[in-house]
Design a protein around this motif. Structure first.
Motif, PDB file in Angstrom:
ATOM      1  N   PRO A 215       0.826  -1.224   0.000  1.00  0.00           N
ATOM      2  CA  PRO A 215       0.000   0.000   0.000  1.00  0.00           C
ATOM      3  C   PRO A 215       0.856   1.268   0.000  1.00  0.00           C
ATOM      4  CG  PRO A 215       0.190  -0.839   2.220  1.00  0.00           C
ATOM      5  CD  PRO A 215       1.001  -1.753   1.354  1.00  0.00           C
ATOM      6  N   GLY A 216       1.372   1.603  -1.143  1.00  0.00           N
ATOM      7  CA  GLY A 216       2.184   2.792  -1.303  1.00  0.00           C
ATOM      8  C   GLY A 216       2.260   3.132  -2.778  1.00  0.00           C
ATOM      9  N   ILE A 301      -1.503  16.170   9.559  1.00  0.00           N
ATOM     10  CA  ILE A 301      -2.569  16.603   8.662  1.00  0.00           C
ATOM     11  C   ILE A 301      -2.245  16.322   7.196  1.00  0.00           C
ATOM     12  CG2 ILE A 301      -1.842  18.990   8.194  1.00  0.00           C
ATOM     13  CD1 ILE A 301      -5.294  18.023   9.578  1.00  0.00           C
ATOM     14  N   ILE A 302      -1.252  15.454   6.918  1.00  0.00           N
ATOM     15  CA  ILE A 302      -0.874  15.133   5.538  1.00  0.00           C
ATOM     16  C   ILE A 302      -1.963  14.289   4.872  1.00  0.00           C
ATOM     17  CG2 ILE A 302       0.759  13.811   4.132  1.00  0.00           C
ATOM     18  CD1 ILE A 302       2.974  14.715   5.982  1.00  0.00           C
ATOM     19  N   ASP A 303      -2.206  14.547   3.587  1.00  0.00           N
ATOM     20  CA  ASP A 303      -3.224  13.816   2.844  1.00  0.00           C
ATOM     21  C   ASP A 303      -2.875  12.332   2.774  1.00  0.00           C
ATOM     22  OD1 ASP A 303      -4.411  12.671   0.205  1.00  0.00           O
ATOM     23  OD2 ASP A 303      -5.511  14.539   0.498  1.00  0.00           O
ATOM     24  N   PRO A 304      -3.772  11.436   3.203  1.00  0.00           N
ATOM     25  CA  PRO A 304      -3.447  10.010   3.240  1.00  0.00           C
ATOM     26  C   PRO A 304      -3.280   9.370   1.868  1.00  0.00           C
ATOM     27  CG  PRO A 304      -5.349  10.504   4.628  1.00  0.00           C
ATOM     28  CD  PRO A 304      -5.080  11.714   3.785  1.00  0.00           C
ATOM     29  N   PHE A 305      -3.889   9.941   0.832  1.00  0.00           N
ATOM     30  CA  PHE A 305      -3.845   9.335  -0.501  1.00  0.00           C
ATOM     31  C   PHE A 305      -2.715   9.899  -1.350  1.00  0.00           C
ATOM     32  CE2 PHE A 305      -5.670   9.143  -4.943  1.00  0.00           C
ATOM     33  CZ  PHE A 305      -5.438   7.786  -5.126  1.00  0.00           C
ATOM     34  N   LYS A 358     -10.377   6.979   2.369  1.00  0.00           N
ATOM     35  CA  LYS A 358     -11.110   5.900   1.696  1.00  0.00           C
ATOM     36  C   LYS A 358     -10.384   5.458   0.423  1.00  0.00           C
ATOM     37  CE  LYS A 358     -15.615   7.324   3.494  1.00  0.00           C
ATOM     38  NZ  LYS A 358     -16.926   7.933   3.186  1.00  0.00           N
ATOM     39  N   LEU A 359      -9.848   6.413  -0.332  1.00  0.00           N
ATOM     40  CA  LEU A 359      -9.085   6.068  -1.524  1.00  0.00           C
ATOM     41  C   LEU A 359      -7.830   5.291  -1.151  1.00  0.00           C
ATOM     42  CD1 LEU A 359      -9.389   9.393  -3.570  1.00  0.00           C
ATOM     43  CD2 LEU A 359     -10.476   7.206  -4.090  1.00  0.00           C
ATOM     44  N   GLN A 360      -7.198   5.689  -0.052  1.00  0.00           N
ATOM     45  CA  GLN A 360      -6.008   4.971   0.407  1.00  0.00           C
ATOM     46  C   GLN A 360      -6.351   3.521   0.727  1.00  0.00           C
ATOM     47  OE1 GLN A 360      -4.788   4.951   4.502  1.00  0.00           O
ATOM     48  NE2 GLN A 360      -2.869   5.964   3.969  1.00  0.00           N
ATOM     49  N   GLN A 361      -7.526   3.291   1.320  1.00  0.00           N
ATOM     50  CA  GLN A 361      -7.946   1.927   1.633  1.00  0.00           C
ATOM     51  C   GLN A 361      -8.213   1.121   0.368  1.00  0.00           C
ATOM     52  OE1 GLN A 361      -7.821   0.885   5.006  1.00  0.00           O
ATOM     53  NE2 GLN A 361      -6.835   2.886   4.890  1.00  0.00           N
ATOM     54  N   LEU A 362      -8.704   1.792  -0.684  1.00  0.00           N
ATOM     55  CA  LEU A 362      -8.948   1.112  -1.954  1.00  0.00           C
ATOM     56  C   LEU A 362      -7.659   0.573  -2.560  1.00  0.00           C
ATOM     57  CD1 LEU A 362     -11.536   3.316  -3.906  1.00  0.00           C
ATOM     58  CD2 LEU A 362     -11.864   1.004  -3.027  1.00  0.00           C
TER      59      LEU A 362
END
Length: 412
Positions: A215-216, A301-305, A358-362
């Protein structure tokens, strides 16, 4: 002892923005940073449209000076590449025209961008900047915080503290009680290359979510003078559990993947390969307390995706500056009053951070992510939502309109 109404710890993008906002509101402040500028910072170097948007709101002249900065590459959007190698271009501004529109996204080495922001502080009459000073001790008293270094030769007394000293802030850990959680944290590495081929003609930044990297993702960001920022990040729990060496994974991918091997055939690494941590905004946290606010990486606060931190830091900094002025006017620095800062940050950035998580989880499900990319390639509404994550910021505007869902279903 230096006395001030507001002390900002850290002169990076978030702290500098808070100081600029305070200056334009006529509020004096002290900014302290352990570095002496210019200094480098390991980062992807991407400045999305949020950066210009934030600076425009504080002072259009600052935004215009950034547009004239020569040590940056104008970038018009993002290219996402799925595990199945589907590629989707998402412009920062839909239907942009290079002949008529000003670029709203850039790639700029942090040594140049952060120094630009520090130069803006130096021309601000209400800002006192102290470089080469490390704040290690924080003592809250009845009328403010006493801040000092371990040597005790530099001390500041402030009614309010804005903490913007990065991902490894001891204040964030010891006072705010926010600690690194591997599933909400990413490890990243970065190097500079010359001679990478196949870049987008409009200098889109590239995010490659390849199957063996999940996941990266691997990124390639174009820079001036034929250089590129090339790096990779991955969730820290995956790095730990799978015992991954990111440096080895990156270099092996560039060497052995058929597409990257061709693009990097004549490329040369012109820097060291360095690592850093990304505190992700994957969950809601308390960002303030009695007499303090957290900003930028110190606020996780960094964007997870996308991994973007600079634009989010600027937005936090501007909000913190306004909140500080409100607290000073009311002479109220209580934890309850400062909750308004948290509410403002999550009102502005919350919808985007939730979508990004949610996109990161996808990404953990390659087939599902491939399907989403194919859908995005055909659906303008979905592309516009992703575009707004880099430019419009207020995602609620789109997600609360019934017409958005109608057009999404009709594939328009």
């Amino acid at each position: 002892m230096i006395t001030t109404s507001v002390c900002i710890i850290g002169a990076g993008p978030g702290g500098a923005t808070a100081a600029l906002q305070l200056d334009r509101l006529g509020v004096s402040c002290v900014v302290v940073d352990k570095a002496v500028f210019p200094r480098d910072k390991v980062c992807g170097d991407g400045l999305s449209g949020k950066v210009i948007t934030a600076l425009e709101k504080i002072d259009p002249a600052v935004a215009e000076r950034l547009r004239r900065l020569v040590e940056k590459e104008n970038s018009w959007g993002v290219t996402f590449v799925s595990p199945g190698r589907q590629s989707m271009d998402v412009p920062y501004k839909p239907n942009y025209n290079k002949q008529e529109d000003s670029p709203i996204g850039f790639v700029c080495k942090r040594i140049h961008f952060d120094n630009f922001m520090v130069d803006e502080l130096k021309r601000s009459p209400n800002v006192r900047l102290y470089e080469g000073v490390s704040i290690e001790k924080y003592t809250e008293e009845a009328d403010g915080y006493v801040l000092s270094g371990n040597a005790g030769d530099f001390t500041v007394k402030a009614q309010l503290v804005i903490v913007a000293n990065g991902a490894h802030s001891s204040f964030t850990r010891d006072v705010a009680g926010i600690r690194m959680e591997p599933k909400y944290y990413a490890a990243g590495i970065r190097a500079y290359y010359k001679g990478v081929t196949g870049m987008h003609t409009d200098s889109f930044i590239e995010l490659h979510f390849l199957k063996n990297l999940l996941p990266g993702y691997l990124w390639i960001f174009p820079l001036p003078n034929g250089e590129a920022n090339v790096g990779m990040d991955m969730l820290s729990d995956a790095v730990r559990d799978r015992k991954i060496n990111l440096k080895t994974l990156l270099t092996d991918t560039l060497k052995n993947d058929p597409i990257f091997a061709e693009r990097f055939k004549h490329a040369e690494m012109v820097s060291s390969l360095d690592g850093y941590g990304l505190p992700l905004g994957s969950k809601k946290r308390r960002l303030s307390g009695s007499r303090y606010m957290l900003v930028g990486d110190a606020a996780f606060i960094i964007d997870p995706f996308t991994g973007e931190g600079i634009g989010n830091a600027l937005y936090c900094g501007a909000i913190a500056g306004k909140q500080a002025a409100t607290c000073l006017s009311a002479n109220d620095f209580s934890a309850e009053t400062l909750l308004a800062y948290d509410e403002s940050v999550y009102r502005v950035l919350g919808p985007e951070l939730r979508l990004s998580y949610k996109l990161q989880q996808l990404v953990k499900y390659p087939r599902l992510f491939n399907w989403l990319m194919k859908m995005g390639m055909r659906n303008k509404q979905l592309r516009d939502v992703i575009s707004s994550m880099f430019y419009e910021v207020d995602l609620r505007k789109k997600l609360t309109r019934p017409s958005f869902y109608f057009k999404l279903l009709l594939n328009r």
